[in-house]
Scaffold this active site. Structure first.
Site, mmCIF file in Angstrom:
data_model
loop_
_atom_site.group_PDB
_atom_site.id
_atom_site.type_symbol
_atom_site.label_atom_id
_atom_site.label_comp_id
_atom_site.label_asym_id
_atom_site.label_seq_id
_atom_site.Cartn_x
_atom_site.Cartn_y
_atom_site.Cartn_z
ATOM 1 N N ARG A 196 -22.706 11.602 8.275
ATOM 2 C CA ARG A 196 -23.910 11.165 9.044
ATOM 3 C C ARG A 196 -23.677 10.484 10.371
ATOM 4 N NH1 ARG A 196 -26.764 8.140 4.858
ATOM 5 N NH2 ARG A 196 -27.958 7.698 6.520
ATOM 6 N N LYS A 221 -32.040 0.545 13.130
ATOM 7 C CA LYS A 221 -33.199 0.660 14.066
ATOM 8 C C LYS A 221 -34.484 1.074 13.619
ATOM 9 C CE LYS A 221 -31.946 5.274 14.358
ATOM 10 N NZ LYS A 221 -30.756 5.486 14.288
ATOM 11 N N ARG A 265 -27.087 -0.961 1.689
ATOM 12 C CA ARG A 265 -28.570 -0.549 1.023
ATOM 13 C C ARG A 265 -28.783 0.017 0.081
ATOM 14 N NH1 ARG A 265 -30.554 1.807 6.461
ATOM 15 N NH2 ARG A 265 -29.471 4.467 5.789
ATOM 16 N N ARG A 305 -31.707 5.989 -1.824
ATOM 17 C CA ARG A 305 -31.313 7.312 -1.052
ATOM 18 C C ARG A 305 -29.972 8.274 -1.007
ATOM 19 N NH1 ARG A 305 -32.537 6.276 4.996
ATOM 20 N NH2 ARG A 305 -30.360 8.127 5.301
ATOM 21 N N ARG A 343 -32.426 13.968 17.799
ATOM 22 C CA ARG A 343 -31.003 13.534 18.037
ATOM 23 C C ARG A 343 -29.702 14.184 18.538
ATOM 24 N NH1 ARG A 343 -31.917 11.012 12.696
ATOM 25 N NH2 ARG A 343 -30.389 10.174 12.015
HETATM 26 P P1 ADP Z 1 -30.572 7.598 9.182
HETATM 27 O O1 ADP Z 1 -30.945 7.071 10.066
HETATM 28 O O2 ADP Z 1 -29.857 6.474 8.316
HETATM 29 O O3 ADP Z 1 -29.420 8.668 9.359
HETATM 30 P P2 ADP Z 1 -32.981 8.809 9.197
HETATM 31 O O4 ADP Z 1 -33.626 8.259 7.867
HETATM 32 O O5 ADP Z 1 -33.157 8.949 11.115
HETATM 33 O O6 ADP Z 1 -31.320 8.037 8.700
HETATM 34 O O7 ADP Z 1 -32.186 10.242 8.749
HETATM 35 C C1 ADP Z 1 -32.166 11.101 7.139
HETATM 36 C C2 ADP Z 1 -31.566 12.293 7.871
HETATM 37 O O8 ADP Z 1 -32.866 13.171 7.786
HETATM 38 C C3 ADP Z 1 -30.926 13.131 8.610
HETATM 39 O O9 ADP Z 1 -29.659 12.501 8.249
HETATM 40 C C4 ADP Z 1 -31.023 14.571 8.405
HETATM 41 O O10 ADP Z 1 -30.902 15.254 7.571
HETATM 42 C C5 ADP Z 1 -32.309 14.419 8.716
HETATM 43 N N1 ADP Z 1 -33.729 14.560 10.275
HETATM 44 C C6 ADP Z 1 -33.394 12.950 10.024
HETATM 45 N N2 ADP Z 1 -34.324 13.212 11.940
HETATM 46 C C7 ADP Z 1 -33.325 14.257 12.091
HETATM 47 C C8 ADP Z 1 -34.032 14.546 13.873
HETATM 48 N N3 ADP Z 1 -34.214 14.127 14.822
HETATM 49 N N4 ADP Z 1 -33.155 15.899 13.465
HETATM 50 C C9 ADP Z 1 -32.364 17.066 12.364
HETATM 51 N N5 ADP Z 1 -32.519 16.116 11.474
HETATM 52 C C10 ADP Z 1 -32.943 14.849 11.651
#
Ligand code: ADP
Length: 197
Positions: free
Chosen positions: A155, A19, A132, A144, A93
């Site tokens: 996740r 994404k 990655r 990360r 989310r």
């Molecule tokens: P990925 O999609 O690879 O899991 P992201 O960078 O989107 O990675 O998110 C990394 C982390 O940031 C998530 O596992 C969560 O802990 C937090 N996070 C990101 N966006 C949200 C959200 N909309 N609601 C709650 N937690 C979030």
């Protein structure tokens, strides 16, 4: 060509679907601001802000940060914009986040226009995420902390439980379209833009 004033794209798909990369390009080509909540939260962690200290253990565990924190972050972001031309990556989310976003957008008169769902089989996802992490390490970059096999799997399960219900939410509103996320970057990008017309 005149651009529509407001445009709101919500990018859905599991962790590792690609994404972020696709949203980046779409933002650049369509004059949209990419709002990646993962990037925003990681930046707070890096800078050691109060919010960063609060969310760090949550990110490390691959859990979700509380909805009210996310909604407040997005409210601030949107408030600073003249035109609402955005692409959301990693937000909403959960159902409460989606409802919160709809309320904010309604106040601004800028409803959601399109919701591409990037679909990639589970076994491909974990492999991509762990790869990655490996590549970042090989380049001497910071890895990360949540890009390990175990946290990546967690996740995925959080996505299935909390985020998948949004597919029905947006399908019911007529905004959702499915995109095959397996293929080259250009190929997948074309599918995303084709579906948007
Ligand atoms: P990925 O999609 O690879 O899991 P992201 O960078 O989107 O990675 O998110 C990394 C982390 O940031 C998530 O596992 C969560 O802990 C937090 N996070 C990101 N966006 C949200 C959200 N909309 N609601 C709650 N937690 C979030």
């Amino acid at each position: 060509m005149t651009q529509a004033k407001n445009k709101v794209v919500v990018f859905l798909g599991p962790p590792g679907a690609g994404k972020g990369t696709q949203a980046e390009r779409l933002a650049a080509e369509q004059g949209l601001t990419k709002i990646s909540t993962g990037d925003i939260l990681r930046d707070h962690v890096k800078r050691g802000t109060e919010l960063g200290q609060q969310v760090r253990p949550i990110l490390d565990a691959g859990k979700l940060v509380p909805d009210d924190i996310l909604i407040a972050l997005i409210r601030d972001k949107l408030a600073s914009m003249d035109d609402v031309r955005v692409i959301f990556d990693g937000f909403p989310r959960t159902l409460p986040q989606a409802e919160g976003l709809d309320m904010l957008l309604e106040e601004l008169g800028a409803p959601v226009n399109a919701v591409p769902l990037l679909e990639v089989p589970d076994e491909v996802l974990i492999a991509r995420i762990v790869e990655r992490g490996r590549q970042a390490a090989a380049r001497g970059e910071a890895v990360r902390s949540d890009d390990t096999d175990e946290v990546a799997r967690h996740r995925q399960s959080v996505y299935r439980e909390q985020t998948q219900p949004l597919i029905d939410y947006y399908a019911a509103r007529g905004h959702l379209y499915r995109v095959d996320g397996v293929g080259g970057m250009d190929e997948v990008y074309s599918r995303i833009t084709d579906g948007m017309k």
